[in-house]
Scaffold this motif. Structure first.
Motif, PDB file in Angstrom:
ATOM      1  N   GLN A  68       0.848  -1.171  -0.012  1.00  0.00           N
ATOM      2  CA  GLN A  68       0.116   0.010   0.069  1.00  0.00           C
ATOM      3  C   GLN A  68       0.876   1.301   0.101  1.00  0.00           C
ATOM      4  O   GLN A  68       0.591   2.289   0.900  1.00  0.00           O
ATOM      5  N   TYR A  70       1.241   4.569  -1.656  1.00  0.00           N
ATOM      6  CA  TYR A  70       0.406   5.067  -2.714  1.00  0.00           C
ATOM      7  C   TYR A  70       1.314   6.179  -3.384  1.00  0.00           C
ATOM      8  O   TYR A  70       2.397   6.614  -2.982  1.00  0.00           O
ATOM      9  N   ASP A 109      -5.416   0.277  -5.211  1.00  0.00           N
ATOM     10  CA  ASP A 109      -6.334  -0.529  -4.169  1.00  0.00           C
ATOM     11  C   ASP A 109      -6.989  -1.747  -4.912  1.00  0.00           C
ATOM     12  O   ASP A 109      -7.224  -2.789  -4.460  1.00  0.00           O
ATOM     13  N   ARG A 112      -4.643  -4.499  -5.438  1.00  0.00           N
ATOM     14  CA  ARG A 112      -4.332  -5.113  -4.073  1.00  0.00           C
ATOM     15  C   ARG A 112      -5.346  -6.058  -3.681  1.00  0.00           C
ATOM     16  O   ARG A 112      -5.215  -7.196  -3.195  1.00  0.00           O
ATOM     17  N   HIS A 113      -6.535  -5.632  -3.959  1.00  0.00           N
ATOM     18  CA  HIS A 113      -7.698  -6.411  -3.489  1.00  0.00           C
ATOM     19  C   HIS A 113      -7.723  -7.921  -4.273  1.00  0.00           C
ATOM     20  O   HIS A 113      -7.993  -8.720  -3.855  1.00  0.00           O
TER      21      HIS A 113
END
Length: 315
Positions: A68, A70, A109, A112-113
């Motif tokens: 994560q 960013y 995101d 990652r999910h």
């Protein structure tokens, strides 16, 4: 003529079916196979950060997603009235810095999910030739038409491919231990590098992946490059540019992929989906005719019946 002795494809330990969640990232060949699965309505995410050919930028994106990390202002720059990031494909460019950062972080995101929930992850390397941004000292995903003087072209070594591959697998397995992770080398020829240089590049990628597999048995390998070179060894399987596989070649490689990677119990559903997709693509001479209305009613009935059998499918 197609080679009589097919290139063997190792079976996946966990076969793909309609309960699977697939992720394809890497070169444009990832999109070819991923789109085939998506067309058959098997849940599939493809290249959320656009096409990425080189192993190192792929590792950077996986690292960002898993940890994560960013994107911020320093990760973007303005050029030709657009905002860019050296870590992603130019198709993601935006009109403002804020819009680009917002978009990239949303996709981070999403990635990652998907990495966390995927049953199957397929990563396709395109080339071992990379362009290192001299100021940032990193191999980029895309040069974004910046001046050539900003970059140094270099060949990723076999050992570097191996290390990057192992790092990607470690990151993925730490986040999602049950995911089936497979690598492949794109059959698309990078002739702008030169014929000899393209062959050297592919050799480094193949050798690097196989060295990684010797150290890490959880790594799968799909021989798309070998199928193209050995089973489809004819220019009639290429597009007019003699670089990209044509639709016949892609269909053939997908059929080989299907035999090795997709659960036979899913074949029947895939056939029903294909029939519906063809029906949806049909264009009648007269939309208001009685015959067309009957056709549409039958098609809607097929869709309704299939969705009762496999609720996650939508058209």
């Amino acid at each position: 003529m197609i080679l009589q002795t097919p290139v063997p494809i190792p079976d996946l330990s966990i076969k793909i079916d309609y309960e699977s969640k697939c992720l394809f990232i890497g070169s444009c060949f990832s999109e070819h196979i991923g789109n085939k699965l998506r067309y058959h309505k098997i849940p599939t995410l493809i290249n959320p950060f656009g096409v990425v050919f080189h192993p190192k930028p792929l590792e950077h994106l996986v690292t960002r997603a898993v940890n994560q990390l960013y994107f911020f202002n320093q990760d973007c720059f303005e050029h030709l009235e657009q905002w860019h990031s050296l870590e992603v494909h130019s198709s993601l460019n935006q009109g403002s810095q804020k819009a680009l950062i917002t978009y990239l972080n949303h996709e981070l995101d999403v990635l990652r999910h998907k990495l966390q929930s995927a049953t199957h992850v397929f990563i396709t390397y395109g080339t071992a030739w990379g362009y290192k941004h001299l100021e940032k000292d990193q191999i980029v995903a895309n040069c974004h038409k910046l001046p050539q003087k900003n970059f140094a072209k270099e060949l990723y070594s076999v050992e570097e491919v191996t290390q990057t591959t192992l790092e990607i697998v470690t990151l993925l397995k730490d986040l999602n231990p049950s995911a089936e992770v497979s690598f492949t080398v794109s059959p698309v020829r990078h002739l702008k590098d030169g014929v000899v240089q393209n062959t050297l590049s592919k050799a480094h990628l193949i050798a690097g992946i196989h060295q990684a597999r010797e150290k890490e048995p959880r790594i799968g390998y799909l021989p798309a490059y070998e199928i193209m070179m050995d089973e489809l060894r004819d220019y009639r399987f290429y597009q007019d540019d003699m670089i990209h596989p044509n639709l016949t070649a892609i269909d053939y490689i997908f059929e080989r992929f299907k035999e090795a990677c997709i659960a036979p119990l899913a074949y029947k559903t895939m056939s029903k989906v294909l029939d519906i997709q063809k029906g949806l693509a049909h264009r009648p001479f007269n939309e208001n005719s009685e015959a067309n209305q009957r056709f549409l009613a039958q098609l809607n009935e097929k869709i309704s019946t299939l969705q009762k059998e496999v609720p996650q499918i939508s058209f």
